[in-house]
Design an enzyme around this catalytic site. Structure first.
Site, mmCIF file in Angstrom:
data_model
loop_
_atom_site.group_PDB
_atom_site.id
_atom_site.type_symbol
_atom_site.label_atom_id
_atom_site.label_comp_id
_atom_site.label_asym_id
_atom_site.label_seq_id
_atom_site.Cartn_x
_atom_site.Cartn_y
_atom_site.Cartn_z
ATOM 1 C CB SER A 138 48.772 -44.277 3.021
ATOM 2 O OG SER A 138 49.956 -43.520 3.172
ATOM 3 N N GLY A 156 41.062 -41.381 -0.121
ATOM 4 C CA GLY A 156 40.928 -40.869 1.246
ATOM 5 C C GLY A 156 40.759 -39.358 1.226
ATOM 6 C CG HIS A 157 44.004 -36.865 -0.033
ATOM 7 N ND1 HIS A 157 44.910 -37.671 -0.654
ATOM 8 C CD2 HIS A 157 44.631 -36.364 1.053
ATOM 9 C CE1 HIS A 157 46.045 -37.655 0.020
ATOM 10 N NE2 HIS A 157 45.904 -36.876 1.065
ATOM 11 C CG HIS A 180 44.966 -41.290 -1.255
ATOM 12 N ND1 HIS A 180 44.004 -41.205 -0.279
ATOM 13 C CD2 HIS A 180 46.152 -41.021 -0.630
ATOM 14 C CE1 HIS A 180 44.565 -40.936 0.891
ATOM 15 N NE2 HIS A 180 45.876 -40.790 0.708
ATOM 16 C CD GLN A 184 46.910 -34.961 10.748
ATOM 17 O OE1 GLN A 184 48.091 -34.873 10.437
ATOM 18 N NE2 GLN A 184 45.953 -35.155 9.871
ATOM 19 N N GLY A 213 48.890 -33.479 -0.473
ATOM 20 C CA GLY A 213 48.848 -33.771 -1.902
ATOM 21 C C GLY A 213 48.958 -35.254 -2.208
HETATM 22 P P1 AMP Z 1 47.781 -36.285 4.060
HETATM 23 O O1 AMP Z 1 47.777 -35.717 2.687
HETATM 24 O O2 AMP Z 1 48.315 -37.663 4.139
HETATM 25 O O3 AMP Z 1 48.336 -35.339 5.082
HETATM 26 O O4 AMP Z 1 46.252 -36.453 4.440
HETATM 27 C C1 AMP Z 1 45.367 -35.382 4.382
HETATM 28 C C2 AMP Z 1 44.115 -35.755 5.089
HETATM 29 O O5 AMP Z 1 43.551 -36.904 4.468
HETATM 30 C C3 AMP Z 1 44.331 -36.113 6.540
HETATM 31 O O6 AMP Z 1 43.268 -35.599 7.319
HETATM 32 C C4 AMP Z 1 44.308 -37.606 6.532
HETATM 33 O O7 AMP Z 1 43.875 -38.177 7.757
HETATM 34 C C5 AMP Z 1 43.295 -37.870 5.444
HETATM 35 N N1 AMP Z 1 43.480 -39.218 4.904
HETATM 36 C C6 AMP Z 1 44.624 -39.761 4.442
HETATM 37 N N2 AMP Z 1 44.421 -41.044 4.080
HETATM 38 C C7 AMP Z 1 43.119 -41.309 4.334
HETATM 39 C C8 AMP Z 1 42.278 -42.451 4.177
HETATM 40 N N3 AMP Z 1 42.757 -43.591 3.690
HETATM 41 N N4 AMP Z 1 40.998 -42.347 4.548
HETATM 42 C C9 AMP Z 1 40.506 -41.194 5.042
HETATM 43 N N5 AMP Z 1 41.219 -40.080 5.196
HETATM 44 C C10 AMP Z 1 42.513 -40.137 4.852
#
Ligand code: AMP
Length: 486
Positions: A413, A264-265, A262, A381, A259
């Site tokens: 992030s 990236g998600h 951003h 991961q 959750g």
């Molecule tokens: P998280 O919510 O941080 O667990 O991230 C969920 C997914 O989004 C994971 O596969 C992360 O690798 C990916 N993710 C997080 N930040 C980024 C980013 N800046 N660019 C690309 N993918 C991202």
């Protein structure tokens, strides 16, 4: 003026064309004809053309066949009447129809246009290389309309209604200029779901076509005006299974997240949306991947904003379970990727990847996706999960998308929200150091900072990965060491 045309072929098109030429007083011309018009099946065009002597214009009436099939003739063109012809019909079938004319010279096009007009058709020019596209459009407009009528007939007959009742409806739809009405136009997805349930129980072979049409209707038929199916928020395993059962015969994409969405998600959601029929995003701040002194309790959470963002990206299901739903009392099974899960992040955060692998395997089992989407941002991961998929024979395509960065280079992030402006400035040292793509230089650049590690990791692809602490915030980043720097 074309005064003689020899028509070869007496099928539906050939008969209508011959009848019209006769009406207009155009001579068949036989061996001395100005134009030889091949109204033969597509597969026979090259053969028949090859047997015609040089001299006249040689043309075909096929929509799909390139001009090359008329070799060796150079005085050639094609003239495709955009119409469907019935066996019993005559020349009148040509009236009002358009005709696609393809030619390689002004003279060829002029002759094609003239012939079309002589036949009572409305000519337009078509590039030879765009034929397949044009013909596909024609196939949808005519052939697949038949398929739709057959499908509709099956359903109304299954319901005990007369098939003839569909006819005035279909006619009016055309007469109304194809204006969209009905459940999808209203955004009434509950009704669409009821349709699907009924189709599944009585005519299951029509479920997949129905779904494709409903989705295509959102994107094509009404454009921006059509309401997308809203993102469905589900919180329990049971609800998730029900929704998946209701929706699914197509491909399923899963994006596991914690959750606080951003860019990236969102990049993962978009990839999943473009590649899968059903997009499921999980939103679960997984306690088992946080150590005792880590930021579980203060991890950023904003579910209503996340729902909105998911909806904007066309996510179908947002699975946001409680910790008790995922780890009910008595839970005791864990997935431990032993070696890969203990280096780098795993060394600094013992148990972290055990939590990640376990929750991801649970999500894969719950959603049964065809593809799962992860960010390169968390390269370890990805490596751990690939190892798990291999070791446990999990049949799943893992798609990894590039790290999305802010314009200044900081990897986006959820944890960046913890940084003060001054800390954020200092955090830029990490991507700048890694950009050297050299361990020693990166380590030197991070001298004086609170560095957990800067290491080359032999993942696929290999990466230079680093983790630093800025105040109370821990940031990780990496750059792939193969391929172009991003
Ligand atoms: P998280 O919510 O941080 O667990 O991230 C969920 C997914 O989004 C994971 O596969 C992360 O690798 C990916 N993710 C997080 N930040 C980024 C980013 N800046 N660019 C690309 N993918 C991202």
């Amino acid at each position: 003026m074309i005064s003689s045309v020899r028509v070869i072929g007496s099928g539906r098109v050939g008969s209508a064309v011959s009848a019209r030429l006769e009406e207009r007083g155009v001579r068949p011309g036989d061996d001395g004809a100005e134009v030889v018009l091949l109204c033969v099946p597509d597969g026979a065009i090259a053969d028949v053309a090859g047997r015609i002597g040089p001299g006249p214009w040689v043309a075909h009436v096929s929509g799909a066949t390139p001009l090359g099939a008329l070799a060796p003739h150079e005085r050639r063109f094609s003239m495709h009447p955009l119409q469907t012809f019935a066996e019993a019909g005559g020349a009148e079938q040509l009236d009002g129809a358009w005709a696609a004319v393809t030619g390689e010279s002004a003279a060829a096009l002029a002759t094609g246009f003239e012939l079309a007009e002589l036949l009572g058709l409305r000519p337009f020019e078509l590039d030879d290389e765009h034929r397949a596209l044009y013909h596909a459009g024609a196939a949808i407009a005519s052939n697949y309309l038949v398929t739709l009528q057959r499908a509709a007939t099956r359903l109304v007959e299954e319901a005990g209604a007369p098939r003839e009742a569909l006819e005035p409806l279909m006619r009016r739809t055309v007469e109304n200029g194809f204006e969209l009405t009905g459940a999808v136009a209203r955004g009434d997805w509950e009704t669409v779901d009821r349709h699907v349930a009924a189709i599944r129980s009585r005519t299951p072979e029509l479920e997949a076509p129905y779904r494709v049409l409903a989705d295509a209707t959102v994107t094509l038929a009404n454009g921006a005006g059509t309401k997308r199916r809203p993102t469905k928020l589900v919180r329990t395993v049971r609800e998730l299974r029900e929704e998946l059962g209701r929706r699914g015969t197509g491909s399923v994409g899963l994006v596991p997240t914690m959750g606080a969405f951003h860019e990236g998600h969102l990049s993962l959601f978009r990839a999943a949306r473009s590649e899968c029929d059903l997009v499921v995003v999980s939103l679960f701040v997984n306690p088992s991947q946080f150590g005792a002194n880590e930021d579980l309790s203060r991890y950023p959470r904003d579910e209503s904003r996340d729902v909105r963002l998911a909806e904007d990206e066309g996510v179908d299901l947002l699975f946001a379970p409680s910790p008790e739903e995922m780890y009910p009392a008595g839970y005791e099974t864990w997935v431990d990727v032993e070696e890969l899960g203990r280096i780098l992040e795993g060394a600094v955060r013992p148990g972290h990847f055990r939590g990640v692998a376990t929750v991801c395997l649970k999500l894969f089992n719950l959603v049964r996706p065809d593809r799962a989407y992860f960010g390169q941002k968390d390269a370890q991961q990805v490596a751990v999960l690939k190892q798990m998929l291999r070791d446990l024979n999990v049949d799943l395509d893992l798609h990894v998308l590039p790290t999305v960065r802010d314009p200044d280079g900081l990897a986006i992030s959820s944890r960046n929200a913890y940084l003060s402006p001054e800390e954020r400035e200092r955090a830029l040292a990490l991507p700048r150091a890694l950009a050297a793509r050299d361990r020693e230089r990166a380590a030197a650049a991070l001298e004086g900072m609170d560095v957990d590690y800067v290491e080359v990791a032999n993942f696929d692809p290999p990466v230079l990965a680093g983790a630093v602490r800025i105040g109370n915030t821990r940031l990780i980043d990496n750059v792939p060491l193969e391929g172009e720097p991003t």
